[in-house]
Design a protein around this motif. Structure first.
Motif, PDB file in Angstrom:
ATOM      1  N   HIS A 254      23.122  64.668  20.505  1.00 38.71           N
ATOM      2  CA  HIS A 254      24.068  65.031  21.550  1.00 38.71           C
ATOM      3  C   HIS A 254      24.246  63.938  22.601  1.00 38.71           C
ATOM      4  O   HIS A 254      25.132  64.038  23.449  1.00 38.71           O
ATOM      5  CB  HIS A 254      23.611  66.319  22.253  1.00 38.71           C
ATOM      6  CG  HIS A 254      23.723  67.537  21.390  1.00 38.71           C
ATOM      7  ND1 HIS A 254      22.647  68.365  21.136  1.00 38.71           N
ATOM      8  CD2 HIS A 254      24.761  68.069  20.710  1.00 38.71           C
ATOM      9  CE1 HIS A 254      23.029  69.365  20.353  1.00 38.71           C
ATOM     10  NE2 HIS A 254      24.310  69.205  20.076  1.00 38.71           N
ATOM     11  N   PHE A 255      23.437  62.899  22.560  1.00 38.16           N
ATOM     12  CA  PHE A 255      23.482  61.891  23.619  1.00 38.16           C
ATOM     13  C   PHE A 255      23.712  60.494  23.070  1.00 38.16           C
ATOM     14  O   PHE A 255      23.352  60.173  21.941  1.00 38.16           O
ATOM     15  CB  PHE A 255      22.188  61.939  24.438  1.00 38.16           C
ATOM     16  CG  PHE A 255      21.970  63.261  25.122  1.00 38.16           C
ATOM     17  CD1 PHE A 255      22.632  63.567  26.304  1.00 38.16           C
ATOM     18  CD2 PHE A 255      21.133  64.220  24.567  1.00 38.16           C
ATOM     19  CE1 PHE A 255      22.448  64.793  26.930  1.00 38.16           C
ATOM     20  CE2 PHE A 255      20.948  65.450  25.180  1.00 38.16           C
ATOM     21  CZ  PHE A 255      21.605  65.732  26.361  1.00 38.16           C
ATOM     22  N   ASP A 256      24.341  59.679  23.921  1.00 35.20           N
ATOM     23  CA  ASP A 256      24.693  58.306  23.541  1.00 35.20           C
ATOM     24  C   ASP A 256      24.719  57.469  24.813  1.00 35.20           C
ATOM     25  O   ASP A 256      25.234  57.894  25.843  1.00 35.20           O
ATOM     26  CB  ASP A 256      26.070  58.300  22.860  1.00 35.20           C
ATOM     27  CG  ASP A 256      26.400  56.943  22.248  1.00 35.20           C
ATOM     28  OD1 ASP A 256      26.059  55.917  22.854  1.00 35.20           O
ATOM     29  OD2 ASP A 256      27.005  56.920  21.166  1.00 35.20           O
ATOM     30  N   ASP A 257      24.185  56.267  24.762  1.00 37.08           N
ATOM     31  CA  ASP A 257      24.129  55.413  25.947  1.00 37.08           C
ATOM     32  C   ASP A 257      25.503  55.077  26.503  1.00 37.08           C
ATOM     33  O   ASP A 257      25.652  54.785  27.696  1.00 37.08           O
ATOM     34  CB  ASP A 257      23.385  54.098  25.632  1.00 37.08           C
ATOM     35  CG  ASP A 257      21.910  54.320  25.391  1.00 37.08           C
ATOM     36  OD1 ASP A 257      21.408  55.389  25.800  1.00 37.08           O
ATOM     37  OD2 ASP A 257      21.259  53.444  24.790  1.00 37.08           O
ATOM     38  N   GLU A 258      26.519  55.104  25.683  1.00 36.35           N
ATOM     39  CA  GLU A 258      27.872  54.745  26.122  1.00 36.35           C
ATOM     40  C   GLU A 258      28.813  55.949  26.141  1.00 36.35           C
ATOM     41  O   GLU A 258      30.030  55.789  26.138  1.00 36.35           O
ATOM     42  CB  GLU A 258      28.454  53.658  25.190  1.00 36.35           C
ATOM     43  CG  GLU A 258      27.612  52.398  25.094  1.00 36.35           C
ATOM     44  CD  GLU A 258      27.478  51.702  26.425  1.00 36.35           C
ATOM     45  OE1 GLU A 258      28.439  51.741  27.223  1.00 36.35           O
ATOM     46  OE2 GLU A 258      26.401  51.121  26.686  1.00 36.35           O
ATOM     47  N   GLY A 259      28.276  57.155  26.164  1.00 32.91           N
ATOM     48  CA  GLY A 259      29.101  58.345  26.043  1.00 32.91           C
ATOM     49  C   GLY A 259      29.645  58.877  27.353  1.00 32.91           C
ATOM     50  O   GLY A 259      29.651  58.210  28.386  1.00 32.91           O
ATOM     51  N   LEU A 260      30.072  60.138  27.331  1.00 34.39           N
ATOM     52  CA  LEU A 260      30.658  60.817  28.492  1.00 34.39           C
ATOM     53  C   LEU A 260      29.554  61.188  29.482  1.00 34.39           C
ATOM     54  O   LEU A 260      28.530  61.743  29.096  1.00 34.39           O
ATOM     55  CB  LEU A 260      31.378  62.092  28.030  1.00 34.39           C
ATOM     56  CG  LEU A 260      32.195  62.830  29.103  1.00 34.39           C
ATOM     57  CD1 LEU A 260      33.565  62.172  29.249  1.00 34.39           C
ATOM     58  CD2 LEU A 260      32.348  64.305  28.733  1.00 34.39           C
ATOM     59  N   PRO A 261      29.744  60.899  30.791  1.00 35.85           N
ATOM     60  CA  PRO A 261      28.711  61.245  31.778  1.00 35.85           C
ATOM     61  C   PRO A 261      28.415  62.757  31.766  1.00 35.85           C
ATOM     62  O   PRO A 261      29.341  63.577  31.751  1.00 35.85           O
ATOM     63  CB  PRO A 261      29.340  60.822  33.108  1.00 35.85           C
ATOM     64  CG  PRO A 261      30.341  59.783  32.748  1.00 35.85           C
ATOM     65  CD  PRO A 261      30.883  60.186  31.407  1.00 35.85           C
ATOM     66  N   TRP A 262      27.130  63.099  31.775  1.00 37.98           N
ATOM     67  CA  TRP A 262      26.679  64.491  31.839  1.00 37.98           C
ATOM     68  C   TRP A 262      25.702  64.582  33.001  1.00 37.98           C
ATOM     69  O   TRP A 262      24.583  64.107  32.932  1.00 37.98           O
ATOM     70  CB  TRP A 262      26.000  64.890  30.524  1.00 37.98           C
ATOM     71  CG  TRP A 262      25.587  66.333  30.441  1.00 37.98           C
ATOM     72  CD1 TRP A 262      26.389  67.430  30.393  1.00 37.98           C
ATOM     73  CD2 TRP A 262      24.246  66.838  30.359  1.00 37.98           C
ATOM     74  NE1 TRP A 262      25.641  68.577  30.293  1.00 37.98           N
ATOM     75  CE2 TRP A 262      24.325  68.246  30.270  1.00 37.98           C
ATOM     76  CE3 TRP A 262      22.983  66.245  30.356  1.00 37.98           C
ATOM     77  CZ2 TRP A 262      23.200  69.058  30.183  1.00 37.98           C
ATOM     78  CZ3 TRP A 262      21.847  67.057  30.268  1.00 37.98           C
ATOM     79  CH2 TRP A 262      21.964  68.442  30.176  1.00 37.98           C
ATOM     80  N   TYR A 263      26.182  65.168  34.109  1.00 34.20           N
ATOM     81  CA  TYR A 263      25.434  65.124  35.365  1.00 34.20           C
ATOM     82  C   TYR A 263      24.461  66.287  35.500  1.00 34.20           C
ATOM     83  O   TYR A 263      24.708  67.395  35.021  1.00 34.20           O
ATOM     84  CB  TYR A 263      26.406  65.139  36.549  1.00 34.20           C
ATOM     85  CG  TYR A 263      27.207  63.868  36.668  1.00 34.20           C
ATOM     86  CD1 TYR A 263      26.625  62.699  37.144  1.00 34.20           C
ATOM     87  CD2 TYR A 263      28.556  63.825  36.292  1.00 34.20           C
ATOM     88  CE1 TYR A 263      27.350  61.523  37.253  1.00 34.20           C
ATOM     89  CE2 TYR A 263      29.286  62.655  36.389  1.00 34.20           C
ATOM     90  CZ  TYR A 263      28.682  61.503  36.871  1.00 34.20           C
ATOM     91  OH  TYR A 263      29.399  60.341  36.965  1.00 34.20           O
TER      92      TYR A 263
END
Length: 440
Positions: A254-263
């Motif tokens: 579900h996570f990627d260093d260059e993905g959509l910000p998830w605050y």
């Protein structure tokens, strides 16, 4: 201040100590102090208990406020013992006890022998080189701890009793001066924050023109507002108020260093714009959560940071602890942030308390907002943005001064307890002399 140096030096054979006065002795710490390892049940003792959170970093002062409670066993200490925080030693939680008590088991209780002064030992432990050396030995990545086996084998420099007292007197005097300067600078920082808070509150509830006619807002805690403004609940000023989401069965996919910000709440600072998110979502993550457009107002709705608010400057997502507000054409997103910052105390109070304060979507939608015209909202927001930039520059300069003072304090302690400066002939000025120097 020009301080003399010792003329007769020898090599200590310790890289972080280097040369030392020839007449100083050098011993392993464990041969000069005793590690006290006596435990008592906190519930069955009348002795006061302190945790590491009540010891100020790098000064050793006990922090005023409510004393924490602990269950189970704690270490006993006596007056004159030195408490050394072994958990995260880089925080330099060192305290010289002046009364008996109980301390968290995360602190070592160290009792000096007759060869070493308690006060000198405290300063020795507070020297940056000693702390850095101990910190380099820690084990455990998330909760790094130092061991007595390592600390006890470190070298301790032992001047004569008379010289130890001279060093302690010198450091007590100089650190008190430095701490007084730091306190003044900290008070200035607090004043800048108060001024900034008052300015925001005044601007979003009364406007920028003090001469305009006023009217009752109909909300007790808001009082009067400009007569040409409205007062409306947030639900009439937004397309929606929704909470964020967390991917079900969250995993690395579900996570990627260059993905959509998830605050998350921890990503919020005191700024009006959100910066880099601690986590970013991959395409799989994006498909599993609710996403929001640029200029969404995000507000923490639960926990210790409830009410913190900022703007997402790009499309983003967030977890379920955050309420997301998508303003309609009546409400400018920047004005919304400033208004929510101005009423944060009210938000905290109206949050429902269980184990944590909470303000849900419905309560957020019901919050009353002052509503100038859209153009006036933009004018007020731009004015506050510029005022905050100016205030931030002032605060940054003050923080830089505080940092330099703290560095000087630490260097002075290190140099005194390792014999880099000779303070034996230093004379502490009388009150009259200090007053004369202060007034030029």
């Amino acid at each position: 201040m020009q301080l003399s140096k010792y003329s007769d030096l020898r090599d200590s054979n310790v890289p972080w100590i280097q040369s030392v006065p020839s007449h100083w002795t050098q011993k392993r710490l464990k041969f000069v102090v005793e590690l006290v390892n006596q435990k008592q049940s906190v519930d069955q003792s009348d002795l006061p208990y302190i945790g590491l959170e009540h010891i100020e970093s790098w000064t050793g002062r006990k922090i005023d406020g409510e004393i924490s409670q602990s269950e189970g066993l704690a270490s006993t200490y006596a007056s004159g013992d030195v408490l050394f925080g072994k958990l995260r030693p880089y925080l330099a939680k060192i305290h010289l006890a002046d009364t008996p008590g109980l301390v968290s088991s995360e602190a070592l209780v160290i009792r000096p022998s007759r060869d070493i002064s308690s006060s000198f030992l405290k300063y020795y432990f507070l020297s940056r080189d000693f702390i850095n050396t101990v910190d380099s030995s820690t084990y455990g990545s998330k909760m790094p701890r130092a061991s007595w086996d390592y600390i006890g084998n470190l070298p301790l420099l032992v001047p004569s009793a008379q010289e130890q007292q001279a060093i302690v007197d010198f450091l007590n005097h100089k650190t008190a001066q430095i701490d007084a300067l730091i306190a003044k600078k900290q008070a200035l920082l607090d004043k800048l924050v108060e001024q900034r808070t008052a300015l925001i509150s005044q601007a979003v509830t009364k406007g920028l023109d003090p001469s305009v006619p006023m009217k009752d807002s109909g909300v007790n805690w808001l009082g009067e507002i400009p007569s040409h403004w409205q007062c409306l609940p947030l639900r009439r000023l937004s397309h929606y108020v929704k909470t964020g989401t967390t991917p079900t069965g969250v995993n690395e996919l579900h996570f990627d260093d260059e993905g959509l910000p998830w605050y998350k709440p921890g990503d919020f600072t005191d700024g009006v714009f959100l910066k880099s998110a601690g986590n970013k979502l991959s395409q799989e993550g994006v498909e599993a959560v609710r996403t929001f457009p640029s200029d969404t107002v995000m507000q923490v709705g639960i926990g210790a940071t409830i009410g913190k608010v900022a703007i997402a400057t790009s499309p983003a997502s967030c977890n379920q602890q955050i309420n997301c507000i998508h303003c309609n054409e009546k409400l400018h997103h920047l004005f919304a942030v400033y208004f929510l910052r101005a009423i944060r105390d009210f938000i905290v109070k109206c949050g429902k308390y269980t184990t944590l304060p909470i303000i849900n979507q419905d309560e957020t939608k019901s919050l009353p907002f002052t509503v100038p015209s859209y153009d006036e909202q933009v004018t007020i927001s731009n004015y506050l943005l510029e005022a905050e930039k100016k205030s931030s520059r002032q605060s940054k300069k003050v923080l830089e001064i505080i940092e330099r003072l703290q560095e000087y304090r630490s260097a002075l302690i290190t140099n005194a307890v390792t014999g880099k400066i000779d303070v034996r002939d230093f004379c502490i000025p009388t009150t009259t002399e200090q007053r004369e120097v202060a007034h030029g």
